[in-house]
Design an enzyme around this catalytic site. Structure first.
Site, PDB file in Angstrom:
ATOM      1  N   CYS A 133       0.858  -1.184   0.000  1.00  0.00           N
ATOM      2  CA  CYS A 133       0.000   0.000   0.000  1.00  0.00           C
ATOM      3  C   CYS A 133       0.892   1.231   0.000  1.00  0.00           C
ATOM      4  O   CYS A 133       1.869   1.286   0.752  1.00  0.00           O
ATOM      5  CB  CYS A 133      -0.891  -0.022   1.247  1.00  0.00           C
ATOM      6  SG  CYS A 133      -2.019   1.377   1.345  1.00  0.00           S
ATOM      7  N   HIS A 164      -8.993  -3.967  -2.268  1.00  0.00           N
ATOM      8  CA  HIS A 164      -8.059  -3.136  -1.494  1.00  0.00           C
ATOM      9  C   HIS A 164      -8.471  -1.661  -1.562  1.00  0.00           C
ATOM     10  O   HIS A 164      -8.500  -0.963  -0.531  1.00  0.00           O
ATOM     11  CB  HIS A 164      -6.642  -3.345  -2.067  1.00  0.00           C
ATOM     12  CG  HIS A 164      -5.575  -2.543  -1.403  1.00  0.00           C
ATOM     13  ND1 HIS A 164      -4.554  -3.112  -0.669  1.00  0.00           N
ATOM     14  CD2 HIS A 164      -5.355  -1.201  -1.364  1.00  0.00           C
ATOM     15  CE1 HIS A 164      -3.760  -2.157  -0.207  1.00  0.00           C
ATOM     16  NE2 HIS A 164      -4.221  -0.984  -0.616  1.00  0.00           N
ATOM     17  N   GLU A 165      -8.809  -1.191  -2.775  1.00  0.00           N
ATOM     18  CA  GLU A 165      -9.124   0.237  -2.935  1.00  0.00           C
ATOM     19  C   GLU A 165     -10.457   0.606  -2.288  1.00  0.00           C
ATOM     20  O   GLU A 165     -10.571   1.662  -1.656  1.00  0.00           O
ATOM     21  CB  GLU A 165      -9.117   0.629  -4.414  1.00  0.00           C
ATOM     22  CG  GLU A 165      -7.770   0.453  -5.114  1.00  0.00           C
ATOM     23  CD  GLU A 165      -6.606   1.060  -4.369  1.00  0.00           C
ATOM     24  OE1 GLU A 165      -6.790   2.080  -3.676  1.00  0.00           O
ATOM     25  OE2 GLU A 165      -5.492   0.492  -4.458  1.00  0.00           O
ATOM     26  N   HIS A 183     -10.177   1.132   1.307  1.00  0.00           N
ATOM     27  CA  HIS A 183      -9.674   2.460   1.693  1.00  0.00           C
ATOM     28  C   HIS A 183     -10.832   3.444   1.903  1.00  0.00           C
ATOM     29  O   HIS A 183     -10.766   4.317   2.775  1.00  0.00           O
ATOM     30  CB  HIS A 183      -8.759   3.024   0.604  1.00  0.00           C
ATOM     31  CG  HIS A 183      -7.320   2.612   0.732  1.00  0.00           C
ATOM     32  ND1 HIS A 183      -6.564   2.902   1.846  1.00  0.00           N
ATOM     33  CD2 HIS A 183      -6.490   1.956  -0.123  1.00  0.00           C
ATOM     34  CE1 HIS A 183      -5.333   2.434   1.676  1.00  0.00           C
ATOM     35  NE2 HIS A 183      -5.259   1.849   0.494  1.00  0.00           N
TER      36      HIS A 183
HETATM   37 NI    NI Z   1      -3.550   0.998  -0.338  1.00  0.00          NI
END
Ligand code: NI
Length: 186
Positions: free
Chosen positions: A102, A144-145, A148
């Protein structure tokens, strides 16, 4: 175009649930997306979410490199792509363990279990619906995004902290293994 400062783990903006964007066609949003893409490419990232550049709004950019895509019909090289207000649905149980990095956690990699396939839906900067299914690396990047945007960083998804460390050390230790830690970060 400008390079943006990337928030690192520990900054509260990364733990916030980001706000939906009412107008994906807003000109300021287009400029922000362009800067995010430039910042992602400059940092050799596979993805970047707006909270990572201190904007707590629901937008992500990502790209699927030729070296990372499995070549499955729903995991092909593409991008950079922008998704506004993205939503994903897990189509498989989250049990596919793979290395992640990341841009907000520089130098480190960890093994994270994700779903192999997801359905996704969002808007592009013209306000058009972008939807489909994704597998492999594309599915991992999307999970993953979107995490966030919900204030979740990949270590918060980890179960085995023995598979967490500095890329340099992991690469050295695992040089003989077939699955090496990812070289790209999201
Ligand atoms: Ni990330």
């Amino acid at each position: 175009m400008a390079l943006l400062k990337i928030a690192r783990m520990g900054h509260p903006v990364l733990l916030r649930v980001a706000d939906p964007l009412p107008d994906p066609t807003d000109e300021a949003l287009r400029r922000l997306a362009e800067d995010m893409i430039e910042t992602m490419l400059d940092a050799s990232g596979a993805g970047l979410a707006a909270p990572q550049i201190h904007e707590s709004v629901r937008m992500v950019v990502f790209r699927i490199g030729e070296d990372r895509a499995t070549g499955a019909p729903d995991d092909t090289p593409r991008g950079p792509m922008v998704l506004v207000n993205p939503e994903i649905e897990l189509l498989d149980p989250p049990d596919d363990v793979g290395w992640e990095g990341c841009l907000s956690i520089p130098g480190l990699r960890g093994a994270v279990a994700r779903a192999r396939r997801v359905g996704f839906r969002g808007l592009d900067l013209a306000g058009r619906v972008v939807e489909g299914e994704a597998s492999g690396f594309t599915a991992r990047v999307l999970q993953h995004e979107v995490d966030h945007l919900d204030g979740i960083l990949y270590p918060m998804r980890m179960h085995d902290f023995s598979a967490f460390g500095f890329l340099e050390e992991l690469a050295r230790a695992q040089a003989a293994r077939t699955a090496s830690p990812a070289t790209e970060t999201a």
